[in-house]
Design a protein around this motif. Structure first.
Motif, short mmCIF file in Angstrom:
data_model
loop_
_atom_site.label_atom_id
_atom_site.label_comp_id
_atom_site.label_asym_id
_atom_site.label_seq_id
_atom_site.Cartn_x
_atom_site.Cartn_y
_atom_site.Cartn_z
N CYS A 113 0.85 -1.19 0.00
CA CYS A 113 0.00 0.00 0.00
C CYS A 113 0.88 1.24 0.00
O CYS A 113 1.87 1.32 0.73
N CYS A 142 -0.11 3.28 3.81
CA CYS A 142 0.30 2.69 5.09
C CYS A 142 1.54 1.82 4.94
O CYS A 142 2.11 1.38 5.93
N CYS A 178 -4.45 0.32 -0.28
CA CYS A 178 -5.31 -0.76 0.23
C CYS A 178 -6.71 -0.21 0.50
O CYS A 178 -6.91 1.00 0.61
N CYS A 206 -7.25 1.97 3.70
CA CYS A 206 -6.67 3.30 3.62
C CYS A 206 -7.54 4.20 2.74
O CYS A 206 -7.74 5.37 3.04
ZN LIG Z 1 -2.97 1.04 3.35
#
Ligand SMILES: [Zn+2]
Length: 211
Positions: free
Chosen positions: A146, A149, A180, A183
């Protein structure tokens, strides 16, 4: 007819025991099983616990059966009219309803969005006017990192959000960035929706936005 079918089936199939266990022959031999269960042999009785042995020895006595039934009915009647029991039951019911798919809370938003996207076709999903990211669904889970994050889920995910590149001249050099699902949805409600659907209100018994 039934007797013929039973005879025919049990003679043509290899083992009646495995079939009985799978539940296939039960349809035809329910009565037999019932009587078999109702009268255990003396040897079987000796192998049972005292409580079960007492039950099987008494179970043909109609007076005892009636008294037992009345006892159980009284027990459940007392429980159902007991305010403490009613409260306990209400609490457990509330717990069940709290876990239902969508109640409007922010925690359920990721599931709601994913379910909605999953119901659309690929053309419908890409046809929506997404602002920053496009949802990419794959039949197999993809392991990616991701961009927000920086987590790399070991089992991957079937849904990733691909960043839309507005700078057309750096198209070949810049790598594709994926975000992701958690997120992406964490940005909050009006930002994550495509153009034209920002004012949509999610909730139970509400229609989903149509592309
Ligand atoms: Zn993420």
């Amino acid at each position: 007819m039934l007797a013929f079918l039973r005879k025919h089936i049990s003679s043509s199939l290899p083992s009646s025991e495995t079939l009985y266990r799978s539940g296939l022959v039960r349809l035809f031999s329910f009565q037999e099983n019932l009587s078999k269960r109702a009268s255990p042999t003396e040897a079987e009785l000796l192998g049972m616990s005292t409580r079960m042995r007492y039950y099987y020895r008494k179970m043909d006595d109609p007076v005892w059966r009636r008294a037992r039934c009345d006892r159980q009915l009284k027990y459940w009647h007392d429980r159902r009219t007991d305010p403490e029991f009613i409260q306990k039951e209400q609490r457990s019911r509330q717990k069940y309803f709290d876990k239902r798919p969508y109640k409007g809370g922010p925690l359920q938003l990721p599931t709601t969005i994913r379910t909605w996207l999953n119901m659309l076709t690929d053309e419908q999903r890409t046809g929506l006017a997404w602002k920053t990211h496009i949802p990419v669904f794959t039949s197999e889970a993809q392991v990616r990192t991701c961009s927000t994050c920086e987590n790399t889920p070991a089992r991957g995910s079937k849904l990733w959000w691909k960043q839309i590149n507005n700078q057309s001249d750096h198209r070949d050099e810049s790598p594709e960035l994926f975000e992701c699902h958690s997120c992406y949805v964490a940005k909050g409600m009006p930002d994550i929706m495509p153009k034209g659907h920002e004012s949509h209100v999610w909730g139970e018994h509400r229609s989903r936005p149509k592309p």
